[in-house]
Design a protein around this motif. Structure first.
Motif, PDB file in Angstrom:
ATOM      1  N   ASN A 270      -0.290  11.543   1.362  1.00  0.00           N
ATOM      2  CA  ASN A 270      -0.138  12.500   0.272  1.00  0.00           C
ATOM      3  C   ASN A 270      -1.512  12.868  -0.268  1.00  0.00           C
ATOM      4  O   ASN A 270      -2.515  12.194   0.045  1.00  0.00           O
ATOM      5  CB  ASN A 270       0.780  11.947  -0.821  1.00  0.00           C
ATOM      6  CG  ASN A 270       0.201  10.725  -1.505  1.00  0.00           C
ATOM      7  OD1 ASN A 270      -0.827  10.804  -2.197  1.00  0.00           O
ATOM      8  ND2 ASN A 270       0.856   9.575  -1.334  1.00  0.00           N
TER       9      ASN A 270
ATOM     10  N   TYR B 280      -5.384   7.154  -5.623  1.00  0.00           N
ATOM     11  CA  TYR B 280      -5.254   5.799  -5.085  1.00  0.00           C
ATOM     12  C   TYR B 280      -6.168   5.654  -3.874  1.00  0.00           C
ATOM     13  O   TYR B 280      -6.015   6.369  -2.887  1.00  0.00           O
ATOM     14  CB  TYR B 280      -3.810   5.491  -4.697  1.00  0.00           C
ATOM     15  CG  TYR B 280      -3.639   4.207  -3.902  1.00  0.00           C
ATOM     16  CD1 TYR B 280      -4.310   3.035  -4.264  1.00  0.00           C
ATOM     17  CD2 TYR B 280      -2.793   4.164  -2.788  1.00  0.00           C
ATOM     18  CE1 TYR B 280      -4.143   1.861  -3.534  1.00  0.00           C
ATOM     19  CE2 TYR B 280      -2.615   3.003  -2.068  1.00  0.00           C
ATOM     20  CZ  TYR B 280      -3.299   1.852  -2.442  1.00  0.00           C
ATOM     21  OH  TYR B 280      -3.145   0.691  -1.710  1.00  0.00           O
TER      22      TYR B 280
ATOM     23  N   ALA C 262       1.142   6.787  -6.691  1.00  0.00           N
ATOM     24  CA  ALA C 262       0.061   7.736  -6.947  1.00  0.00           C
ATOM     25  C   ALA C 262       0.545   9.171  -6.817  1.00  0.00           C
ATOM     26  O   ALA C 262       0.194  10.044  -7.621  1.00  0.00           O
ATOM     27  CB  ALA C 262      -1.094   7.479  -5.984  1.00  0.00           C
ATOM     28  N   ASN C 263       1.371   9.412  -5.814  1.00  0.00           N
ATOM     29  CA  ASN C 263       1.882  10.765  -5.589  1.00  0.00           C
ATOM     30  C   ASN C 263       2.800  11.202  -6.729  1.00  0.00           C
ATOM     31  O   ASN C 263       2.744  12.348  -7.188  1.00  0.00           O
ATOM     32  CB  ASN C 263       2.632  10.810  -4.258  1.00  0.00           C
ATOM     33  CG  ASN C 263       2.875  12.223  -3.773  1.00  0.00           C
ATOM     34  OD1 ASN C 263       2.017  13.089  -3.882  1.00  0.00           O
ATOM     35  ND2 ASN C 263       4.053  12.460  -3.232  1.00  0.00           N
TER      36      ASN C 263
ATOM     37  N   TYR D  17      -3.018  12.405  -2.933  1.00  0.00           N
ATOM     38  CA  TYR D  17      -3.652  11.510  -3.896  1.00  0.00           C
ATOM     39  C   TYR D  17      -4.138  10.198  -3.275  1.00  0.00           C
ATOM     40  O   TYR D  17      -4.772   9.395  -3.955  1.00  0.00           O
ATOM     41  CB  TYR D  17      -2.664  11.199  -5.029  1.00  0.00           C
ATOM     42  CG  TYR D  17      -2.275  12.424  -5.805  1.00  0.00           C
ATOM     43  CD1 TYR D  17      -3.051  12.878  -6.870  1.00  0.00           C
ATOM     44  CD2 TYR D  17      -1.151  13.172  -5.444  1.00  0.00           C
ATOM     45  CE1 TYR D  17      -2.712  14.032  -7.565  1.00  0.00           C
ATOM     46  CE2 TYR D  17      -0.805  14.324  -6.137  1.00  0.00           C
ATOM     47  CZ  TYR D  17      -1.593  14.747  -7.194  1.00  0.00           C
ATOM     48  OH  TYR D  17      -1.258  15.899  -7.874  1.00  0.00           O
ATOM     49  N   THR D  18      -3.833   9.975  -1.976  1.00  0.00           N
ATOM     50  CA  THR D  18      -4.123   8.698  -1.334  1.00  0.00           C
ATOM     51  C   THR D  18      -5.203   8.829  -0.272  1.00  0.00           C
ATOM     52  O   THR D  18      -5.094   9.664   0.632  1.00  0.00           O
ATOM     53  CB  THR D  18      -2.842   8.111  -0.707  1.00  0.00           C
ATOM     54  OG1 THR D  18      -1.864   7.902  -1.735  1.00  0.00           O
ATOM     55  CG2 THR D  18      -3.138   6.793  -0.010  1.00  0.00           C
TER      56      THR D  18
ATOM     57  N   ALA E  19      -6.750   3.309  -1.077  1.00  0.00           N
ATOM     58  CA  ALA E  19      -6.196   2.171  -0.339  1.00  0.00           C
ATOM     59  C   ALA E  19      -7.322   1.542   0.478  1.00  0.00           C
ATOM     60  O   ALA E  19      -7.816   2.154   1.428  1.00  0.00           O
ATOM     61  CB  ALA E  19      -5.063   2.633   0.574  1.00  0.00           C
TER      62      ALA E  19
ATOM     63  N   LEU F 126       0.199   5.465   6.027  1.00  0.00           N
ATOM     64  CA  LEU F 126      -0.543   5.827   4.813  1.00  0.00           C
ATOM     65  C   LEU F 126      -1.257   7.161   4.937  1.00  0.00           C
ATOM     66  O   LEU F 126      -1.394   7.901   3.963  1.00  0.00           O
ATOM     67  CB  LEU F 126      -1.576   4.743   4.491  1.00  0.00           C
ATOM     68  CG  LEU F 126      -1.179   3.638   3.521  1.00  0.00           C
ATOM     69  CD1 LEU F 126      -2.311   2.643   3.389  1.00  0.00           C
ATOM     70  CD2 LEU F 126      -0.800   4.193   2.163  1.00  0.00           C
ATOM     71  N   THR F 127      -1.749   7.464   6.132  1.00  0.00           N
ATOM     72  CA  THR F 127      -2.484   8.706   6.322  1.00  0.00           C
ATOM     73  C   THR F 127      -1.723   9.706   7.186  1.00  0.00           C
ATOM     74  O   THR F 127      -2.212  10.816   7.400  1.00  0.00           O
ATOM     75  CB  THR F 127      -3.856   8.426   6.972  1.00  0.00           C
ATOM     76  OG1 THR F 127      -3.660   7.708   8.196  1.00  0.00           O
ATOM     77  CG2 THR F 127      -4.737   7.608   6.047  1.00  0.00           C
TER      78      THR F 127
ATOM     79  N   ARG G  10      -7.773   6.271   2.368  1.00  0.00           N
ATOM     80  CA  ARG G  10      -7.807   4.929   2.938  1.00  0.00           C
ATOM     81  C   ARG G  10      -9.191   4.619   3.504  1.00  0.00           C
ATOM     82  O   ARG G  10      -9.816   5.462   4.163  1.00  0.00           O
ATOM     83  CB  ARG G  10      -6.756   4.775   4.030  1.00  0.00           C
ATOM     84  CG  ARG G  10      -6.414   3.298   4.317  1.00  0.00           C
ATOM     85  CD  ARG G  10      -6.754   2.844   5.694  1.00  0.00           C
ATOM     86  NE  ARG G  10      -6.187   3.677   6.713  1.00  0.00           N
ATOM     87  CZ  ARG G  10      -4.938   3.548   7.210  1.00  0.00           C
ATOM     88  NH1 ARG G  10      -4.132   2.629   6.742  1.00  0.00           N
ATOM     89  NH2 ARG G  10      -4.539   4.346   8.173  1.00  0.00           N
TER      90      ARG G  10
ATOM     91  N   GLY H 213       0.816  -1.211   0.000  1.00  0.00           N
ATOM     92  CA  GLY H 213       0.000   0.000   0.000  1.00  0.00           C
ATOM     93  C   GLY H 213       0.847   1.257   0.000  1.00  0.00           C
ATOM     94  O   GLY H 213       0.539   2.234  -0.699  1.00  0.00           O
TER      95      GLY H 213
ATOM     96  N   ALA I  44       0.906   4.163  -2.788  1.00  0.00           N
ATOM     97  CA  ALA I  44       0.685   5.563  -2.419  1.00  0.00           C
ATOM     98  C   ALA I  44       1.784   6.451  -3.005  1.00  0.00           C
ATOM     99  O   ALA I  44       1.520   7.553  -3.511  1.00  0.00           O
ATOM    100  CB  ALA I  44       0.630   5.712  -0.906  1.00  0.00           C
TER     101      ALA I  44
END
Length: 408
Positions: free
Chosen positions: A146, A130, A123-124, A148-149, A132, A140-141, A151, A116, A120
Motif C-alpha cells: 500500500n 510504516y 498504516a493504510n 503507506y508501507t 517495515a 508486504l510489497t 520495507r 508486519g 501495514a
C-alpha cells in the motif's frame, strides 16, 4: 501483552532522561525531539531484536552528536521502543498507542511477517507511514502493498533468489523443503519453487514439512525428509527450531552427501548457537562481521563492541542502517507530515555500512542486500566462507510483476 517501557526511562541517542535534547556538546542536536515509534518482538525474538535495538541506539547517538536532523532545524531523533507482543492484535494496539499517546511521526519495525502485514494494514487504514524493517514476506510489497508501507530488508523472493543463483550450478533436481508454517515460511518456499523451477530443468519437490513456528518435532521432521531421499534440502527454519533440526539431522545423517540451501542460517543470531554442531558447506544468507572490510564496516564493528561489549549480529547491522535512512528521509522531506515523508522516501538513496541503499519507488522496497556464502567452522566457532555481498538491486522482483500485483 509484553511491553518494554523504554521511551522516557531510557531515551535513545544520548538525550536526557526527561526527553530534553542534548545541548552541552558543540554541534549536538537541539530542540524538541522528532519521535519515531519502533515495535519489535523484543521478548520472543530477543536473539535478533535486542542486537537490532542496540544498532539503532548506536546510530541515533551518532546522528544526534553530529547535529541531528538538519532538514528539521537540527532537532534530535528519538526512537520510542515498544514490544509488539509477537501477535498482529497486540502490535496494532501498540501502534495505536504510539501514534496517539507518544505522538510519534510514524511507526517502524516488526519481526514476524504476519505482524508486519497487520501493521501495514493499520498504516493504510490510518493513513500513517510504516517502515517495515525486518518482516520478509513478499506480500508486504506485492499484493498487500500500500502507499503507506515501505520495507528495508530484502524480502523472501530477493534472498531466495540469491541462494538459488548460488546453488543452481550444482544441478540438483530432487528437493525437500522445510519451513515454519506461517507467512514467512510459506512465502520463502513459494519463491524457492518458482525460482528453482526456472533455473534447473527437471526440478521437483519430493517432500514438504511445515512445522509450527517454535514447536518443531525434529525427529518426525527429519524422518519425513530422509524418507523422501532428496538430493537437496531447502531449509527456512531459524532460532530454536533450527538448532533442534540441525542436531537431529546430524544424528541421523540427513545432511550427508546432500546439497543444503538455508535461508538466514549464516546470521550469527542463529549460527552461533549451533556451535561445533554446525554442518559444513551449507549455502546460506548471513553475516560474517569480522571478515567485512568495505564501506567503513570495521569502524562500525569497533564502535559496536566498544558500546555493548559484544560482536554485532545481523540485527545490529539492520538496526544501525535504519536510523540513517530515517535521517536522510527527514532531511529531504523537511517536514514530519505523512505525505512529505512518503514522497521523500521514494527513490531515496542512503550511504550505509552495506553500501548505497535506495528505496525503489514502484514497490517501496529498498535495495539493501545480504551476504551469501557457505557455513564453516573456524576452530569451534561457526562462521561463513566463500561469501560475497549481493546488492539487493540485482535480485529485485521484476517491475512488471509489481505493477500486476499492486494493480498500478
Amino acid at each position: 501483552m509484553t511491553k518494554l517501557n523504554l521511551s522516557r526511562r531510557s531515551v535513545v541517542g544520548g538525550l536526557a532522561a526527561t526527553g530534553v535534547a542534548l545541548t552541552s556538546k558543540s554541534g549536538a542536536a537541539q530542540g524538541a525531539p522528532v519521535k519515531v515509534g519502533e515495535l519489535n518482538s523484543y521478548s520472543r525474538m530477543a536473539a535478533f531484536a535486542v542486537p537490532y535495538r542496540n544498532g539503532m541506539q548506536l546510530a541515533v547517538e551518532e546522528i544526534n552528536k553530529a547535529g541531528g536532523l538538519v532538514g528539521l532545524g537540527g532537532r534530535p531523533l528519538e526512537i520510542v521502543f515498544r514490544d509488539d507482543g509477537s501477535t498482529p492484535g497486540d502490535a496494532v494496539r501498540v501502534a495505536e498507542e504510539l501514534m496517539t499517546r507518544e505522538n510519534v511521526s510514524f511507526i517502524a519495525g516488526a519481526f514476524l511477517s504476519n505482524v508486519g502485514l497487520a501493521l501495514a494494514d493499520f498504516a493504510n487504514q490510518k493513513k500513517v507511514l510504516y517502515l517495515a524493517t525486518e518482516p520478509l514476506t513478499d506480500a508486504l510489497t506485492m499484493g498487500s502493498g500500500n502507499p503507506y508501507t515501505f520495507r528495508v530488508r530484502p524480502g523472501t523472493y530477493m534472498q531466495t533468489k540469491m541462494l538459488v543463483d548460488a546453488a543452481k550450478a550444482k544441478g540438483v533436481k530432487r528437493w525437500a523443503v522445510v519451513a515454519p508454517n506461517y507467512e514467512y515460511g510459506q512465502s520463502a518456499v513459494a519463491a524457492f519453487k518458482r525460482l528453482m523451477g526456472e533455473a534447473v530443468p527437471g526440478f521437483e519437490v519430493v517432500a514438504e514439512q511445515f512445522p509450527a513456528l517454535g514447536r518443531v518435532d525434529a525427529g518426525a521432521t527429519v524422518g519425513a525428509l530422509a524418507q523422501s531421499r532428496p538430493d537437496g534440502i531447502f531449509n527456512v527454519l531459524f532460532g530454536a527450531d533450527l538448532t533442534a533440526f540441525v542436531r537431529e539431522g546430524n544424528t541421523r545423517g540427513l545432511f550427508e552427501r546432500r546439497t543444503v540451501v538455508s535461508l538466514l542460517t549464516g546470521e550469527p543470531e542463529y549460527l552461533l548457537p549451533l556451535g561445533d554442531e554446525t554442518p559444513a558447506g551449507w549455502i546460506v544468507t548471513g553475516y560474517p562481521p569480522e571478515q567485512i572490510t568495505t564501506h567503513g564496516h570495521p569502524a562500525f564493528v569497533a564502535a559496536y563492541k566498544a558500546k555493548f561489549n559484544d560482536s554485532p549480529r545481523l540485527g545490529s547491522v539492520l538496526g544501525y542502517v535504519v536510523p540513517f535512512m530515517i535521517r536522510d528521509m527527514f532531511n529531504k522531506a523537511k517536514s514530519t507530515e505523512t505525505a512529505a515523508m512518503i514522497e521523500a522516501f521514494k527513490g531515496l538513496t542512503t550511504q550505509t555500512i552495506c553500501g548505497p541503499v535506495t528505496m525503489r519507488a514502484i514497490d517501496q522496497q529498498s535495495t539493501l542486500g545480504a551476504w551469501v556464502g557457505e557455513t564453516t567452522l573456524q576452530g569451534k566457532l561457526p562462521t561463513m566462507k566463500n561469501f560475497r555481498y549481493v546488492d539487493g538491486a540485482e535480485v529485485m522482483i521484476p517491475e512488471a510483476e509489481v505493477r500486476a500485483a499492486r494493480k498500478i
